[in-house]
Design an enzyme around this catalytic site. Structure first.
Site, PDB file in Angstrom:
ATOM      1  N   ASN A 150      11.837 -39.140 -61.356  1.00  0.00           N
ATOM      2  CA  ASN A 150      11.725 -37.684 -61.557  1.00  0.00           C
ATOM      3  C   ASN A 150      10.908 -36.991 -60.475  1.00  0.00           C
ATOM      4  O   ASN A 150      11.231 -35.890 -60.044  1.00  0.00           O
ATOM      5  CB  ASN A 150      11.195 -37.366 -62.959  1.00  0.00           C
ATOM      6  N   GLU A 248       2.244 -45.908 -67.529  1.00  0.00           N
ATOM      7  CA  GLU A 248       2.382 -44.460 -67.738  1.00  0.00           C
ATOM      8  C   GLU A 248       3.792 -44.230 -68.249  1.00  0.00           C
ATOM      9  O   GLU A 248       4.752 -44.403 -67.501  1.00  0.00           O
ATOM     10  CB  GLU A 248       2.176 -43.704 -66.420  1.00  0.00           C
ATOM     11  N   CYS A 282       7.281 -35.537 -66.797  1.00  0.00           N
ATOM     12  CA  CYS A 282       6.747 -36.155 -68.019  1.00  0.00           C
ATOM     13  C   CYS A 282       5.788 -35.205 -68.734  1.00  0.00           C
ATOM     14  O   CYS A 282       5.501 -35.382 -69.910  1.00  0.00           O
ATOM     15  CB  CYS A 282       6.061 -37.466 -67.674  1.00  0.00           C
ATOM     16  N   GLU A 461      -4.684 -43.290 -64.694  1.00  0.00           N
ATOM     17  CA  GLU A 461      -4.626 -43.233 -63.240  1.00  0.00           C
ATOM     18  C   GLU A 461      -5.509 -42.088 -62.786  1.00  0.00           C
ATOM     19  O   GLU A 461      -6.072 -41.368 -63.605  1.00  0.00           O
ATOM     20  CB  GLU A 461      -3.179 -43.006 -62.788  1.00  0.00           C
TER      21      GLU A 461
HETATM   22  P1  NAD Z   1      12.749 -46.378 -66.307  1.00  0.00           P
HETATM   23  O1  NAD Z   1      11.781 -47.035 -67.219  1.00  0.00           O
HETATM   24  O2  NAD Z   1      14.193 -46.576 -66.545  1.00  0.00           O
HETATM   25  O3  NAD Z   1      12.509 -46.879 -64.803  1.00  0.00           O
HETATM   26  C1  NAD Z   1      11.275 -46.739 -64.152  1.00  0.00           C
HETATM   27  C2  NAD Z   1      11.174 -47.794 -63.070  1.00  0.00           C
HETATM   28  O4  NAD Z   1      11.136 -49.068 -63.692  1.00  0.00           O
HETATM   29  C3  NAD Z   1      12.367 -47.823 -62.113  1.00  0.00           C
HETATM   30  O5  NAD Z   1      11.912 -48.131 -60.820  1.00  0.00           O
HETATM   31  C4  NAD Z   1      13.205 -48.954 -62.670  1.00  0.00           C
HETATM   32  O6  NAD Z   1      14.034 -49.569 -61.720  1.00  0.00           O
HETATM   33  C5  NAD Z   1      12.125 -49.907 -63.145  1.00  0.00           C
HETATM   34  N1  NAD Z   1      12.552 -50.849 -64.177  1.00  0.00           N
HETATM   35  C6  NAD Z   1      13.512 -50.690 -65.114  1.00  0.00           C
HETATM   36  N2  NAD Z   1      13.625 -51.809 -65.871  1.00  0.00           N
HETATM   37  C7  NAD Z   1      12.689 -52.686 -65.408  1.00  0.00           C
HETATM   38  C8  NAD Z   1      12.308 -54.003 -65.774  1.00  0.00           C
HETATM   39  N3  NAD Z   1      12.911 -54.638 -66.758  1.00  0.00           N
HETATM   40  N4  NAD Z   1      11.313 -54.589 -65.092  1.00  0.00           N
HETATM   41  C9  NAD Z   1      10.686 -53.941 -64.092  1.00  0.00           C
HETATM   42  N5  NAD Z   1      11.015 -52.705 -63.677  1.00  0.00           N
HETATM   43  C10 NAD Z   1      12.001 -52.071 -64.335  1.00  0.00           C
HETATM   44  O7  NAD Z   1      12.353 -44.856 -66.276  1.00  0.00           O
HETATM   45  P2  NAD Z   1      13.099 -43.685 -65.497  1.00  0.00           P
HETATM   46  O8  NAD Z   1      14.340 -43.352 -66.249  1.00  0.00           O
HETATM   47  O9  NAD Z   1      13.175 -44.007 -64.050  1.00  0.00           O
HETATM   48  O10 NAD Z   1      12.036 -42.497 -65.629  1.00  0.00           O
HETATM   49  C11 NAD Z   1      11.990 -41.609 -66.696  1.00  0.00           C
HETATM   50  C12 NAD Z   1      10.879 -41.975 -67.641  1.00  0.00           C
HETATM   51  O11 NAD Z   1       9.642 -42.014 -66.954  1.00  0.00           O
HETATM   52  C13 NAD Z   1      10.692 -40.962 -68.744  1.00  0.00           C
HETATM   53  O12 NAD Z   1      10.518 -41.644 -69.960  1.00  0.00           O
HETATM   54  C14 NAD Z   1       9.403 -40.242 -68.362  1.00  0.00           C
HETATM   55  O13 NAD Z   1       8.682 -39.694 -69.426  1.00  0.00           O
HETATM   56  C15 NAD Z   1       8.651 -41.333 -67.712  1.00  0.00           C
HETATM   57  N6  NAD Z   1       7.608 -40.798 -66.843  1.00  0.00           N
HETATM   58  C16 NAD Z   1       6.302 -40.925 -67.235  1.00  0.00           C
HETATM   59  C17 NAD Z   1       5.287 -40.414 -66.439  1.00  0.00           C
HETATM   60  C18 NAD Z   1       3.841 -40.544 -66.826  1.00  0.00           C
HETATM   61  O14 NAD Z   1       3.003 -40.308 -65.988  1.00  0.00           O
HETATM   62  N7  NAD Z   1       3.519 -40.927 -68.045  1.00  0.00           N
HETATM   63  C19 NAD Z   1       5.616 -39.769 -65.245  1.00  0.00           C
HETATM   64  C20 NAD Z   1       6.951 -39.648 -64.891  1.00  0.00           C
HETATM   65  C21 NAD Z   1       7.947 -40.177 -65.694  1.00  0.00           C
END
Ligand code: NAD
Length: 480
Positions: A150, A248, A282, A461
């Site tokens: 995002n 996060e 987020c 963080e």
């Molecule tokens: P996602 O969990 O699908 O992917 C995030 C990252 O993790 C990607 O690089 C992905 O390739 C990797 N990943 C996926 N499966 C994995 C596994 N089994 N092992 C290791 N790595 C893996 O999330 P997304 O769709 O990319 O992002 C959206 C989500 O992120 C939303 O839920 C949003 O709320 C959250 N988000 C949270 C914050 C925060 O600071 N809390 C900030 C931004 C986004």
């Protein structure tokens, strides 16, 4: 077709498997580059390089390390236009947003931690007549940083910068949905004089290369930002290996608006907190609770202004919303709008896909959507949608607003609008969230702790918290 490459041991290289997959441009729905489909072999090579680089990088003086990271920050700044264009193309966000938020923030992340490390002190505890304790804080070694799509470079650098500043060597994986600016970062690292192996950037899917990073026995800490389900999997996998973990995760943030707020300021900020980056931040407030005496006035003004927000291709300077990040994400968001209708919600504006003219007719655009009339307990109000969709709900008392706000499994952020100081403190204090803004949204001071409670994550963080996470403390006692 351009093939992106991994960045390992200071040079660009193809994935060991020589396999690639498609990178789509959200604005057009077309494939525009190819992403390395990395796997365990690439992680092994990156870890070897990182292990070799660790004594060099961690043994460098703080001043020298700091200078290199400042140069990295400046390197991004010098290539601002290239990064802005790449981020906007890869993610679908308006160029103006990438130019004002994403890339400047990546510059600040490196600059902030490059200089913060010079001031990072460890504790000493004096015991009268007994002795003195002092605590050392050493880098962990090789660490993994995994980030979402995002805010691609913004969040990628938010992890990498403190990890490097603290003296670690990094295996970093950007989201496979938005790999491009992380790919460009390799060049900047070379130009900044970062020693080979200190920062290794691997591309590919989470299930394959992400998983290999999480499972690698020599990677001692994982800093992860992404979805709650992925975070749970990572915790389950890395926990028994006793890795340090910072998670996060998702959110379903509440925006509580009292009738005594500054209406214009609240309205304009609420439009941003609802729909900035197509609602894919987020910290966006997706559940808006309004004190009943203000409800109708707010609803009318909000719907009127939002329905005029221009959805357009990312390069259009007038675009208020660009494309959402992928076809599957667009379908997910649209399916939640259908769910909301089934749950009895009334769509006040938006609620549909937007089709632009060629060459953007296959792009992933959704009209900003406002829904009312839903129970706070329904799925639309409990599950993370992460798109340009908000619900509005009236409340009668402060207690009721807090009860509804705190009713989800998430607890990342919250926003409170009121001119009553005592109430502001009280409500902020009672919100189950790691971050609360009063009469504001997304004002970020990089020194402050950042993170969520409940299913929104574990750990914090930002500032010293990040430097503490990326170091191991050792207490040494000396008898007097
Ligand atoms: P996602 O969990 O699908 O992917 C995030 C990252 O993790 C990607 O690089 C992905 O390739 C990797 N990943 C996926 N499966 C994995 C596994 N089994 N092992 C290791 N790595 C893996 O999330 P997304 O769709 O990319 O992002 C959206 C989500 O992120 C939303 O839920 C949003 O709320 C959250 N988000 C949270 C914050 C925060 O600071 N809390 C900030 C931004 C986004």
């Amino acid at each position: 077709m351009e093939k992106l490459q991994n960045f390992v041991n200071g040079v660009y290289c193809p994935p060991v498997s020589a396999k690639y997959f498609d990178n789509f441009e959200p604005a057009t729905g077309e494939v525009y580059s190819l992403i390395p489909d990395s796997d365990t072999q690439d992680v092994d090579a990156a870890v070897d390089a990182a292990e070799k680089a660790f004594p060099i990088w961690s043994g460098m003086s703080l001043e020298e390390r700091s200078k290199i990271l400042v140069r990295l920050s400046e390197g991004i700044e010098n290539r601002m236009d290239e990064f802005v264009e790449a981020e906007s193309r890869d993610n679908g966000k308006p160029m103006s947003l990438a130019a004002h938020v994403d890339i400047p923030r990546a510059v600040s992340n490196f600059h902030f931690f490059a200089t913060a490390i010079l001031h990072f002190a460890s504790e000493s505890h004096y015991m009268e007549g007994v002795g003195v304790n002092y605590t050392t804080r050493k880098p962990i070694g090789v660490v993994g940083c995994i980030s979402p799509w995002n805010l691609p470079l913004y969040l990628f650098s938010w992890k990498i910068a403190p990890a490097l500043a603290a003296g670690n060597c990094v295996i970093a994986k950007p989201s496979e949905v938005t790999p491009y600016t992380a790919y460009l970062l390799g060049k900047v690292a070379q130009e900044a004089g970062l020693p080979p192996g200190v920062l290794n950037i691997l591309h590919g899917t989470g299930a394959q290369v992400g998983d290999a990073i999480v499972k690698h026995p020599k990677i001692k800490a994982i800093s992860f930002t992404g979805g709650t389900k992925t975070g749970e999997y990572i915790a389950r996998t890395a926990g028994p290996m006793f890795k340090k973990l910072s998670l996060e995760l998702g959110g379903k943030n509440a925006n509580i608006i009292f009738a005594d707020c500054d209406f214009e300021d609240m309205l304009n900020t609420t439009i941003r907190s609802s729909f900035a980056n197509q609602g894919q931040i987020c910290l966006c407030g997706s559940r808006i609770f309004i004190e009943r005496p203000l409800y109708e006035k707010f609803k009318q003004a909000f719907v009127e202004k939002v329905s005029r927000s221009k959805v357009s291709f990312p390069m259009d300077p007038a675009a208020k919303l660009g494309a959402v990040v992928s076809k599957s994400h667009m379908e997910k968001v649209l399916s939640y709008i259908e769910l909301a209708k089934e749950e009895g919600g009334a769509v006040l504006t938006g609620g549909h896909r937007v089709y632009l003219e060629a060459p953007y007719e296959n792009g992933y655009y959704i009209a900003p959507t406002i829904i009312e009339g839903l129970a706070y307990t329904c799925r639309t109000n409990q599950e993370e949608i992460f798109g340009p969709v908000v619900t509005i709900t009236p409340f009668d008392t402060e207690e009721e607003a807090l009860m509804m706000a705190n009713s989800t499994e998430y607890g990342l952020a919250g926003t409170v609008w009121t001119s009553n100081l005592k109430r502001a403190h009280r409500v902020a204090d009672n919100l189950h969230a790691g971050i609360v803004w009063v009469n504001a949204w997304l004002v970020r001071d990089l020194r402050t702790p950042f993170g969520g409670v409940k299913s929104s994550g574990v750990g914090r963080e930002g500032g010293w918290e990040a430097l503490r996470f990326f170091t191991e403390a050792k207490n040494i006692f000396i008898k007097s």
